[in-house]
Design a protein around this motif. Sequence first.
Motif, short mmCIF file in Angstrom:
data_model
loop_
_atom_site.label_atom_id
_atom_site.label_comp_id
_atom_site.label_asym_id
_atom_site.label_seq_id
_atom_site.Cartn_x
_atom_site.Cartn_y
_atom_site.Cartn_z
N GLU A 216 0.84 -1.20 0.00
CA GLU A 216 0.00 0.00 0.00
C GLU A 216 0.88 1.26 0.00
OE1 GLU A 216 -3.44 2.23 2.70
OE2 GLU A 216 -2.88 0.15 3.12
N ARG A 219 2.49 1.66 -3.48
CA ARG A 219 1.51 2.10 -4.47
C ARG A 219 1.26 3.60 -4.36
NH1 ARG A 219 -1.72 -2.50 -2.61
NH2 ARG A 219 -1.25 -4.31 -3.91
N LYS A 220 1.18 4.09 -3.12
CA LYS A 220 0.94 5.52 -2.91
C LYS A 220 2.16 6.36 -3.27
CE LYS A 220 -2.35 5.11 0.96
NZ LYS A 220 -2.54 5.35 2.42
#
Length: 307
Positions: A216, A219-220
Amino acid sequence: QASASELSILLKKKAFKSASPEQLIAVLKVLKEFCPSGEKACQVLVKNSGIIWQPVDLLRRRLKVLSDFEVGEEARLRLTTSICMLTVEVEKLQETLEFLKGIGLRVESINKIICKNPKTLRLSIQSSMQPTVDFLHSTGMRNEKILKLLERRPELFAMSIDDNLMVKYKFFQQLGLSAQKFSTALRSMTQYSNDTILARLNAIKEHGFSDADVLEMVRKQPNILANSSETIKNKLNYLLHQQNRPTTEVIRFPACLGYSLEDRIIPRFKFLEENNLSKPYSLSTILATKSSDFVEKCKVLDSTKIL
């Protein structure tokens, strides 16, 4: 003709001692046609002494190609002081510049590419440059992203697609990165191997983050992996253990790992401590706020203390 002072600068260089004054004057005359001053022409000769042995007509043709394509002064000097200028054929030089212009790169972008990596102009269009452009398009990356990426990372043109770019693409696909995020990751991590990137992922996991957490975060903010493993560990140690920030906050704001520990993270927390500011400001407020706005957000009037 070259002035006495210009010739004296050149004659101090060993490379020019065997050249005749006529040779020096002839080459300088050509360089002055395309350089803004005699001083710049001398700089080119001093940095690339092999030019003195080139046929004057060939040198003029190469420089004319650069001039015709509106190659800027900085890029022109960078190229004429590179070994590329001694070896690249005039036709090849023109063909490559036409290719770069043809894929949509502006003159300003081409200038940046030459300044960063003049060897780009020697690459094969058929076996290196065009396949790289085709590959990037095949990932779903938007054309404007591709052009910006190539401007910033012209070394991509020389990389093997099968052994390097495709491997990176599949690796980042496994991390769940979109095509546009892939361009960001590739820009930040062009020079790193997958093993190096994997080591950096593990450096994050060692601090109590699950695989899902790490994915996560990447991805950010994929460019957090541009930090070395040691740098990642140091930043997480400070945030999680010295400042007791929860891992959930780092997951929400992974960009915190992109700030300098010594120049941004530590000074900001030190400022809060010195001013007895105990309000639970978020990491994004502490780190992402501009210095000019930070004092106001923290309700502090003495702006001279902000770092």
